[in-house]
Design a protein around this motif. Structure first.
Motif, PDB file in Angstrom:
ATOM      1  N   ALA A 137       0.841  -1.207   0.000  1.00 60.50           N
ATOM      2  CA  ALA A 137       0.000   0.000   0.000  1.00 60.50           C
ATOM      3  C   ALA A 137       0.869   1.248   0.000  1.00 60.50           C
ATOM      4  CB  ALA A 137      -0.928  -0.004   1.221  1.00 60.50           C
ATOM      5  N   THR A 138       1.913   1.239   0.811  1.00 62.95           N
ATOM      6  CA  THR A 138       2.816   2.392   0.864  1.00 62.95           C
ATOM      7  C   THR A 138       3.467   2.626  -0.485  1.00 62.95           C
ATOM      8  OG1 THR A 138       3.240   2.028   3.210  1.00 62.95           O
ATOM      9  CG2 THR A 138       4.864   3.349   2.009  1.00 62.95           C
ATOM     10  N   LEU A 139       3.935   1.555  -1.125  1.00 63.02           N
ATOM     11  CA  LEU A 139       4.581   1.701  -2.428  1.00 63.02           C
ATOM     12  C   LEU A 139       3.603   2.125  -3.518  1.00 63.02           C
ATOM     13  CD1 LEU A 139       6.958  -1.391  -2.219  1.00 63.02           C
ATOM     14  CD2 LEU A 139       7.658   1.018  -2.320  1.00 63.02           C
ATOM     15  N   ALA A 140       2.316   1.841  -3.335  1.00 64.12           N
ATOM     16  CA  ALA A 140       1.308   2.206  -4.340  1.00 64.12           C
ATOM     17  C   ALA A 140       0.887   3.667  -4.246  1.00 64.12           C
ATOM     18  CB  ALA A 140       0.083   1.306  -4.183  1.00 64.12           C
ATOM     19  N   ILE A 141       1.132   4.283  -3.097  1.00 68.57           N
ATOM     20  CA  ILE A 141       0.743   5.680  -2.886  1.00 68.57           C
ATOM     21  C   ILE A 141       1.761   6.587  -3.581  1.00 68.57           C
ATOM     22  CG2 ILE A 141       0.460   7.475  -1.123  1.00 68.57           C
ATOM     23  CD1 ILE A 141      -0.313   5.222   0.819  1.00 68.57           C
ATOM     24  N   PRO A 142       1.304   7.625  -4.239  1.00 69.13           N
ATOM     25  CA  PRO A 142       2.260   8.564  -4.847  1.00 69.13           C
ATOM     26  C   PRO A 142       3.228   9.110  -3.787  1.00 69.13           C
ATOM     27  CG  PRO A 142       0.025   9.049  -5.564  1.00 69.13           C
ATOM     28  CD  PRO A 142      -0.085   8.016  -4.489  1.00 69.13           C
ATOM     29  N   ARG A 143       4.445   9.327  -4.176  1.00 62.80           N
ATOM     30  CA  ARG A 143       5.491   9.765  -3.240  1.00 62.80           C
ATOM     31  C   ARG A 143       5.079  10.992  -2.442  1.00 62.80           C
ATOM     32  NH1 ARG A 143      11.036   9.076  -6.815  1.00 62.80           N
ATOM     33  NH2 ARG A 143      11.159   6.806  -6.591  1.00 62.80           N
ATOM     34  N   LYS A 144       4.451  11.938  -3.095  1.00 63.69           N
ATOM     35  CA  LYS A 144       4.111  13.194  -2.420  1.00 63.69           C
ATOM     36  C   LYS A 144       3.074  12.984  -1.313  1.00 63.69           C
ATOM     37  CE  LYS A 144       0.705  14.591  -5.924  1.00 63.69           C
ATOM     38  NZ  LYS A 144      -0.470  14.261  -5.172  1.00 63.69           N
ATOM     39  N   ASP A 145       2.308  11.885  -1.383  1.00 63.39           N
ATOM     40  CA  ASP A 145       1.261  11.620  -0.389  1.00 63.39           C
ATOM     41  C   ASP A 145       1.713  10.694   0.742  1.00 63.39           C
ATOM     42  OD1 ASP A 145      -0.486  13.176  -1.848  1.00 63.39           O
ATOM     43  OD2 ASP A 145      -1.286  11.470  -2.974  1.00 63.39           O
ATOM     44  N   ARG A 146       2.943  10.217   0.692  1.00 69.21           N
ATOM     45  CA  ARG A 146       3.428   9.258   1.684  1.00 69.21           C
ATOM     46  C   ARG A 146       3.887   9.896   2.987  1.00 69.21           C
ATOM     47  NH1 ARG A 146       7.371   5.815  -2.217  1.00 69.21           N
ATOM     48  NH2 ARG A 146       5.759   5.028  -3.627  1.00 69.21           N
ATOM     49  N   GLY A 147       4.240  11.136   2.931  1.00 72.27           N
ATOM     50  CA  GLY A 147       4.746  11.793   4.130  1.00 72.27           C
ATOM     51  C   GLY A 147       6.252  11.663   4.246  1.00 72.27           C
ATOM     52  N   ASP A 148       6.712  11.738   5.468  1.00 70.71           N
ATOM     53  CA  ASP A 148       8.138  11.709   5.759  1.00 70.71           C
ATOM     54  C   ASP A 148       8.681  10.286   5.612  1.00 70.71           C
ATOM     55  OD1 ASP A 148      10.687  12.310   6.683  1.00 70.71           O
ATOM     56  OD2 ASP A 148      10.094  12.205   8.803  1.00 70.71           O
ATOM     57  N   PRO A 149       9.691  10.094   4.756  1.00 65.47           N
ATOM     58  CA  PRO A 149      10.250   8.749   4.551  1.00 65.47           C
ATOM     59  C   PRO A 149      10.770   8.114   5.843  1.00 65.47           C
ATOM     60  CG  PRO A 149      11.132  10.281   2.934  1.00 65.47           C
ATOM     61  CD  PRO A 149      10.341  11.084   3.908  1.00 65.47           C
ATOM     62  N   LYS A 150      11.348   8.926   6.709  1.00 66.81           N
ATOM     63  CA  LYS A 150      11.887   8.386   7.967  1.00 66.81           C
ATOM     64  C   LYS A 150      10.768   7.840   8.848  1.00 66.81           C
ATOM     65  CE  LYS A 150      15.903  11.309   7.781  1.00 66.81           C
ATOM     66  NZ  LYS A 150      16.244  12.680   7.877  1.00 66.81           N
ATOM     67  N   LYS A 151       9.641   8.546   8.876  1.00 65.44           N
ATOM     68  CA  LYS A 151       8.493   8.073   9.662  1.00 65.44           C
ATOM     69  C   LYS A 151       7.933   6.771   9.088  1.00 65.44           C
ATOM     70  CE  LYS A 151       6.045  11.365  12.373  1.00 65.44           C
ATOM     71  NZ  LYS A 151       4.923  12.229  12.555  1.00 65.44           N
ATOM     72  N   VAL A 152       7.859   6.698   7.773  1.00 62.52           N
ATOM     73  CA  VAL A 152       7.361   5.490   7.117  1.00 62.52           C
ATOM     74  C   VAL A 152       8.253   4.306   7.486  1.00 62.52           C
ATOM     75  CG1 VAL A 152       6.991   4.374   4.878  1.00 62.52           C
ATOM     76  CG2 VAL A 152       6.257   6.740   5.228  1.00 62.52           C
ATOM     77  N   LEU A 153       9.569   4.514   7.366  1.00 64.16           N
ATOM     78  CA  LEU A 153      10.515   3.439   7.703  1.00 64.16           C
ATOM     79  C   LEU A 153      10.418   3.042   9.174  1.00 64.16           C
ATOM     80  CD1 LEU A 153      13.752   4.413   5.745  1.00 64.16           C
ATOM     81  CD2 LEU A 153      12.144   2.556   5.255  1.00 64.16           C
ATOM     82  N   THR A 154      10.325   4.018  10.043  1.00 64.35           N
ATOM     83  CA  THR A 154      10.261   3.733  11.482  1.00 64.35           C
ATOM     84  C   THR A 154       9.018   2.925  11.828  1.00 64.35           C
ATOM     85  OG1 THR A 154      11.483   5.764  11.954  1.00 64.35           O
ATOM     86  CG2 THR A 154      10.250   4.793  13.774  1.00 64.35           C
ATOM     87  N   GLU A 155       7.874   3.281  11.242  1.00 61.22           N
ATOM     88  CA  GLU A 155       6.621   2.552  11.504  1.00 61.22           C
ATOM     89  C   GLU A 155       6.737   1.097  11.089  1.00 61.22           C
ATOM     90  OE1 GLU A 155       3.074   4.291   9.839  1.00 61.22           O
ATOM     91  OE2 GLU A 155       3.651   6.290  10.532  1.00 61.22           O
ATOM     92  N   ILE A 156       7.204   0.891   9.876  1.00 62.72           N
ATOM     93  CA  ILE A 156       7.273  -0.476   9.355  1.00 62.72           C
ATOM     94  C   ILE A 156       8.355  -1.273  10.081  1.00 62.72           C
ATOM     95  CG2 ILE A 156       7.751  -1.868   7.299  1.00 62.72           C
ATOM     96  CD1 ILE A 156       6.362   0.432   5.711  1.00 62.72           C
ATOM     97  N   GLN A 157       9.475  -0.628  10.378  1.00 63.23           N
ATOM     98  CA  GLN A 157      10.543  -1.327  11.096  1.00 63.23           C
ATOM     99  C   GLN A 157      10.069  -1.758  12.480  1.00 63.23           C
ATOM    100  OE1 GLN A 157      14.151   0.908  11.675  1.00 63.23           O
ATOM    101  NE2 GLN A 157      15.257  -0.876  12.439  1.00 63.23           N
TER     102      GLN A 157
END
Length: 192
Positions: free
Chosen positions: A131-151
């Motif tokens: 789902a994260t990879l399917a969302i356009p980059r501009k709508d994903r938010g902060d990359p560090k937050k995304v990584l931290t959540e999934i990690q």
């Protein structure tokens, strides 16, 4: 696990001006995690199935042995049974006790259920990554937050349950490669 809509809205709230280069690096890691979660999902599901089969492989003979023991015990009590009948009854009783103890101590159904649950959790994380990879980059938010959540999700489940054997893992990887090759052949045969 959050839905695509929830992931999108969560990440959109923290939208940043992350560069395409930054997202490219993050996406490479997300794809690696997606592959690993897929392997973990299918490995744990396979282990769960194997434990369930092993449980039945022990449980069915145990039931048969205890049934035979009960029948032969009644036969030896009700009349003067020959010595060899008493010996057979004793051996069957011993086998029933041993197989029952093995079944109890291996906890196969419990272990199988844990693997099934871990497989489901890995599947949830894999879908979140997709789902994260399917969302356009501009709508994903902060990359560090995304990584931290999934990690943090991956770290949480990596400490649960028992590890998968190398044999099971390699078998799963071979099966996934086979599925991917078959899917690739099927997709290549579709009209453009």
């Amino acid at each position: 696990m959050p839905s695509i809509k929830e992931v999108k809205s969560t990440h959109a709230q923290d939208a940043s001006d992350a560069s395409d280069e930054e997202w490219s690096q993050v996406e490479a890691l997300l794809r690696t995690w997606k592959r690993r979660t897929r392997e973990g999902q299918h490995s744990h599901h396979g282990a769960g199935k194997a434990y369930r089969r092993a449980h039945y492989a022990i449980a069915v003979p145990t039931i048969a042995l205890t049934t035979a023991l009960g029948t032969s015990a009644l036969a030896t009590i009700s009349n003067a049974a020959p010595a060899n009948m008493k010996i057979v009854t004793g051996v069957v009783g011993l086998l029933a006790a041993v197989s029952g103890a093995i079944q109890l101590n291996l906890r196969l159904p419990e272990r199988g259920e844990k693997h099934k649950n871990l497989g489901a959790q890995y599947g949830n994380i894999r879908r979140s990554l997709e789902a994260t990879l399917a969302i356009p980059r501009k709508d994903r938010g902060d990359p560090k937050k995304v990584l931290t959540e999934i990690q943090s999700q991956l770290d949480r489940i990596s400490n649960e349950g028992e590890a998968i054997s190398d044999r099971r893992f390699k078998k799963t990887v071979r099966q996934l490669q086979k599925w991917d090759e078959e899917r690739g052949r099927a997709l290549s045969q579709l009209p453009n």
